[in-house]
Scaffold this motif. Structure first.
Motif, mmCIF file in Angstrom:
data_model
loop_
_atom_site.group_PDB
_atom_site.id
_atom_site.type_symbol
_atom_site.label_atom_id
_atom_site.label_comp_id
_atom_site.label_asym_id
_atom_site.label_seq_id
_atom_site.Cartn_x
_atom_site.Cartn_y
_atom_site.Cartn_z
ATOM 1 N N GLY A 16 -22.408 -12.359 11.335
ATOM 2 C CA GLY A 16 -22.228 -12.064 12.753
ATOM 3 C C GLY A 16 -21.076 -11.123 13.057
ATOM 4 O O GLY A 16 -20.846 -10.770 14.217
ATOM 5 N N ASP A 17 -20.347 -10.688 12.043
ATOM 6 C CA ASP A 17 -19.199 -9.811 12.248
ATOM 7 C C ASP A 17 -19.651 -8.449 12.785
ATOM 8 O O ASP A 17 -20.651 -7.899 12.331
ATOM 9 N N LYS A 21 -22.764 -5.830 11.691
ATOM 10 C CA LYS A 21 -23.823 -5.446 12.631
ATOM 11 C C LYS A 21 -23.869 -3.940 12.830
ATOM 12 O O LYS A 21 -24.948 -3.349 12.859
ATOM 13 N N SER A 22 -22.717 -3.298 12.943
ATOM 14 C CA SER A 22 -22.696 -1.847 13.146
ATOM 15 C C SER A 22 -23.177 -1.102 11.898
ATOM 16 O O SER A 22 -23.732 -0.010 12.005
ATOM 17 N N ALA A 23 -22.973 -1.692 10.726
ATOM 18 C CA ALA A 23 -23.459 -1.085 9.478
ATOM 19 C C ALA A 23 -24.920 -1.457 9.211
ATOM 20 O O ALA A 23 -25.489 -1.038 8.211
ATOM 21 N N LYS A 116 -19.979 0.643 0.168
ATOM 22 C CA LYS A 116 -21.073 -0.230 0.563
ATOM 23 C C LYS A 116 -20.581 -1.672 0.504
ATOM 24 O O LYS A 116 -19.622 -1.986 -0.194
ATOM 25 N N PHE A 117 -21.263 -2.544 1.231
ATOM 26 C CA PHE A 117 -20.907 -3.960 1.263
ATOM 27 C C PHE A 117 -20.791 -4.533 -0.145
ATOM 28 O O PHE A 117 -19.806 -5.175 -0.493
#
Length: 173
Positions: A16-17, A21-23, A116-117
């Motif tokens: 939910g961060d 969400k923006s990524a 990347k994540f």
């Protein structure tokens, strides 16, 4: 149960961060073993098959071999996790280490602008692993009377000690 709750709450918070969400990063998690015993046995049979297939292929990707080996070492344990991107396993490890990485998300999430994540996650995971001791047990099914002469630890690359394990499982009768 406490570890599972920590895992779940951390994942929900990260999912939910706003940065996630923006990524446009979606996190999905599954719990193996919460389903029927037959499903879990099928899962481990597939992991063993992948391990044996990769073991005999010289050209198999070393990182994939190591992640499958680590996963197989968790077969008789509780508390492990896999970070994957689609069908590709990126990191396999103890849930306690994963929880530490998830708890540190606030410190590494800003790196996601440049990485990347999964790269940022791996970097944090590697740093935490430098401070964690490990002991791996790997039970390898012997196929056609063959077993590898040597096996390197998927975690630290040292040659593992070799033991022989016997196991008997019976379902009534």
């Amino acid at each position: 149960m406490e570890a599972k709750e920590k895992f779940d709450s951390n994942l929900k918070g990260i999912a939910g961060d706003p940065i996630m969400k923006s990524a446009n990063i979606t996190i999905t998690w599954y719990q193996v073993g919460a389903t029927a015993k037959l499903e879990a046995e099928s899962f481990w049979n597939r992991v063993e098959s992948m391990f044996l297939l990769n073991l005999n292929q010289e050209k198999a990707d070393l990182a994939s071999k190591q992640e499958i080996q680590k996963l197989l070492s968790y077969k008789n344990e509780e508390g492990w996790a896999i970070l994957s991107k689609g069908p590709v396993a990126m990191i396999t490890g103890r849930s306690s280490t994963f929880i530490k990485v998830l708890e540190e998300f606030i410190n590494w999430k800003d790196k996601m602008g440049k990485k990347k994540f999964e790269e940022a996650f791996k970097e944090c995971y590697s740093e935490i692993m430098k401070t964690v001791s490990h002991c791996r047990r790997l039970d390898i099914p012997i196929v056609d009377g063959k077993a590898p002469d040597r096996m390197k630890c998927a975690e630290c690359e040292r040659t593992m000690e070799m033991f022989i394990s016997y196991k008997c499982c019976s379902e009534g009768g």
